[in-house]
Scaffold this motif. Structure first.
Motif, PDB file in Angstrom:
ATOM      1  N   GLY A   1     -76.259  34.714  29.780  1.00  0.00           N
ATOM      2  CA  GLY A   1     -74.988  34.815  29.119  1.00  0.00           C
ATOM      3  C   GLY A   1     -74.748  36.286  29.040  1.00  0.00           C
ATOM      4  N   ARG A   2     -75.428  37.181  28.432  1.00  0.00           N
ATOM      5  CA  ARG A   2     -74.896  38.451  27.958  1.00  0.00           C
ATOM      6  C   ARG A   2     -74.686  39.433  29.234  1.00  0.00           C
ATOM      7  NH1 ARG A   2     -75.579  40.254  23.105  1.00  0.00           N
ATOM      8  NH2 ARG A   2     -75.870  42.464  24.005  1.00  0.00           N
ATOM      9  N   MET A   3     -75.330  39.041  30.372  1.00  0.00           N
ATOM     10  CA  MET A   3     -75.100  40.106  31.426  1.00  0.00           C
ATOM     11  C   MET A   3     -73.752  39.511  32.255  1.00  0.00           C
ATOM     12  SD  MET A   3     -77.544  38.782  34.619  1.00  0.00           S
ATOM     13  CE  MET A   3     -77.045  37.256  35.571  1.00  0.00           C
ATOM     14  N   GLY A   4     -73.175  38.413  32.054  1.00  0.00           N
ATOM     15  CA  GLY A   4     -71.927  38.167  32.449  1.00  0.00           C
ATOM     16  C   GLY A   4     -71.034  38.980  31.960  1.00  0.00           C
ATOM     17  N   ALA A   5     -70.997  39.484  30.974  1.00  0.00           N
ATOM     18  CA  ALA A   5     -69.976  40.137  30.200  1.00  0.00           C
ATOM     19  C   ALA A   5     -69.596  41.220  30.835  1.00  0.00           C
ATOM     20  CB  ALA A   5     -70.308  40.510  28.735  1.00  0.00           C
ATOM     21  N   GLU A   6     -70.860  41.902  31.554  1.00  0.00           N
ATOM     22  CA  GLU A   6     -70.372  43.212  32.332  1.00  0.00           C
ATOM     23  C   GLU A   6     -69.579  42.852  33.687  1.00  0.00           C
ATOM     24  OE1 GLU A   6     -74.444  44.760  32.864  1.00  0.00           O
ATOM     25  OE2 GLU A   6     -74.699  45.297  30.865  1.00  0.00           O
ATOM     26  N   THR A   7     -70.045  41.689  34.163  1.00  0.00           N
ATOM     27  CA  THR A   7     -69.311  41.288  35.629  1.00  0.00           C
ATOM     28  C   THR A   7     -67.779  40.911  35.279  1.00  0.00           C
ATOM     29  OG1 THR A   7     -71.364  40.321  36.473  1.00  0.00           O
ATOM     30  CG2 THR A   7     -69.496  39.626  37.473  1.00  0.00           C
ATOM     31  N   ASP A   8     -67.609  40.428  34.025  1.00  0.00           N
ATOM     32  CA  ASP A   8     -66.133  40.146  34.021  1.00  0.00           C
ATOM     33  C   ASP A   8     -65.384  41.445  33.352  1.00  0.00           C
ATOM     34  OD1 ASP A   8     -64.976  37.463  33.624  1.00  0.00           O
ATOM     35  OD2 ASP A   8     -64.551  37.836  31.824  1.00  0.00           O
ATOM     36  N   ALA A   9     -65.881  42.624  32.844  1.00  0.00           N
ATOM     37  CA  ALA A   9     -65.368  43.376  32.524  1.00  0.00           C
ATOM     38  C   ALA A   9     -65.107  44.301  33.851  1.00  0.00           C
ATOM     39  CB  ALA A   9     -66.170  44.516  31.533  1.00  0.00           C
ATOM     40  N   LEU A  10     -65.902  44.355  34.898  1.00  0.00           N
ATOM     41  CA  LEU A  10     -65.717  44.935  36.174  1.00  0.00           C
ATOM     42  C   LEU A  10     -64.531  44.363  36.901  1.00  0.00           C
ATOM     43  CD1 LEU A  10     -66.721  47.181  38.365  1.00  0.00           C
ATOM     44  CD2 LEU A  10     -68.396  45.119  39.070  1.00  0.00           C
ATOM     45  N   LEU A  11     -64.526  43.248  36.884  1.00  0.00           N
ATOM     46  CA  LEU A  11     -63.631  42.377  37.613  1.00  0.00           C
ATOM     47  C   LEU A  11     -62.181  42.451  37.043  1.00  0.00           C
ATOM     48  CD1 LEU A  11     -65.249  39.078  38.573  1.00  0.00           C
ATOM     49  CD2 LEU A  11     -64.270  40.511  40.170  1.00  0.00           C
ATOM     50  N   HIS A  12     -62.318  42.666  35.648  1.00  0.00           N
ATOM     51  CA  HIS A  12     -60.792  42.871  35.015  1.00  0.00           C
ATOM     52  C   HIS A  12     -60.303  44.277  35.613  1.00  0.00           C
ATOM     53  CE1 HIS A  12     -62.096  40.166  31.391  1.00  0.00           C
ATOM     54  NE2 HIS A  12     -61.724  39.611  32.781  1.00  0.00           N
ATOM     55  N   LEU A  13     -60.831  45.284  36.213  1.00  0.00           N
ATOM     56  CA  LEU A  13     -60.744  46.286  36.523  1.00  0.00           C
ATOM     57  C   LEU A  13     -59.841  46.406  37.860  1.00  0.00           C
ATOM     58  CD1 LEU A  13     -63.367  48.692  35.370  1.00  0.00           C
ATOM     59  CD2 LEU A  13     -60.953  48.504  34.276  1.00  0.00           C
ATOM     60  N   THR A  14     -60.273  45.157  38.659  1.00  0.00           N
ATOM     61  CA  THR A  14     -59.870  45.184  39.784  1.00  0.00           C
ATOM     62  C   THR A  14     -58.120  44.909  40.056  1.00  0.00           C
ATOM     63  OG1 THR A  14     -60.005  42.733  40.197  1.00  0.00           O
ATOM     64  CG2 THR A  14     -61.691  44.051  40.569  1.00  0.00           C
TER      65      THR A  14
END
Length: 275
Positions: A233-246
């Motif tokens: 659950g917590r590691m998904g936040a990092e993936t989301d933050a990365l995708l928001h930069l695309t």
């Protein structure tokens, strides 16, 4: 007992606490105020006389997920956040839902109408999810403005292949009946019987003393935690933050600002949008 909130209501009766999302005009979309009030209510109930918590939605839906309207903090001010601030914002949402997971009382989510995206995270962390047979459930928004934040949690329950289906196909929907078949929900009942069924279940659980319920919950939760649920659950936040930069996601966020969410969904589905 009742408490004075705006985005939710809280009612305690017969050893059952009822938390009701109270933004029916926005299909109970999860904005900052609602999430803050939910956290406050959960903290309060941790030392109350209630033995069971039910979370439900008012109006036509349980919740449409995170509020991603053009004027929401999720979209409208996204450009003002650094990548770390964005990640921390997502982590704060997970930490709030972990209050449900770690709450000393059993938490039932009662789902009718729409249960979309971020609202499904909440249900994953609840102890029992009862759905209307005709409920409409989706793990991802109807436009791909993020990813890797919600569906990995689904994978812990429904398996990777079904989680990928819900993640890759933006806005892919299943019914309450299918949600039970997949194991995402506990039981499905006719929509007009949902409230009565959930009430009877909550009252039946409330016959058991709180101390016993707490230890039973902790024992079963340990199994999921050993399998990595909290870390996932917590590691998904990092993936989301990365995708928001695309560039692609930023293009979609700008489209929501310009046309509103419905307009952005229509344009994305038209096939005219090129990435």
């Amino acid at each position: 007992m009742t408490a004075d909130y705006e985005a939710i209501t809280l009612l305690e009766e017969d050893n059952v606490a009822w938390i009701t999302f109270n933004r029916p005009d926005r299909l109970n979309a999860l904005n900052d105020q609602l999430l803050e009030e939910l956290g406050h209510a959960l903290d309060f109930l941790a030392t109350s006389d209630s033995r069971v918590i039910v979370i439900r939605g008012s109006g036509r839906a349980f919740s449409a997920g995170y509020d991603v309207g053009s004027d929401s903090n999720e979209i409208g001010y996204a450009h003002e956040r650094s990548p770390v601030e964005d990640r921390d914002r997502q982590l704060a949402n997970i930490d709030l839902f972990l209050k449900v997971w770690r709450h000393p009382l059993p938490v039932i989510t009662s789902v009718h109408g729409f249960c979309m995206a971020g609202a499904t995270q909440l249900c994953v962390f609840s102890d029992i999810t009862i759905v209307a047979e005709d409920a409409v459930i989706a793990a991802s928004p109807a436009v791909p403005i993020g990813g890797g934040f919600i569906s990995p949690l689904w994978a812990t329950i429904v398996g990777p292949k079904r989680a990928k289906l819900m993640s890759f196909d933006a806005g892919h929907r299943i019914s309450g009946v299918t949600a039970v078949e997949w194991g995402w929900a506990t039981e499905a009942v006719p929509a007009d019987a949902l409230d009565e069924h959930v009430r009877a279940l909550a009252l039946s659980i409330a016959r058991t003393p709180t101390a016993i319920l707490k230890l039973k919950k902790e024992a079963i939760n340990r199994v999921s935690e050993l399998q990595g649920l909290v870390t996932i659950g917590r590691m998904g936040a990092e993936t989301d933050a990365l995708l928001h930069l695309t560039p692609e996601v930023q293009l979609l966020q700008n489209l929501i600002k310009e046309r509103g969410l419905k307009g952005a969904i229509a344009h994305f589905n038209s096939g005219e949008m090129k990435f």
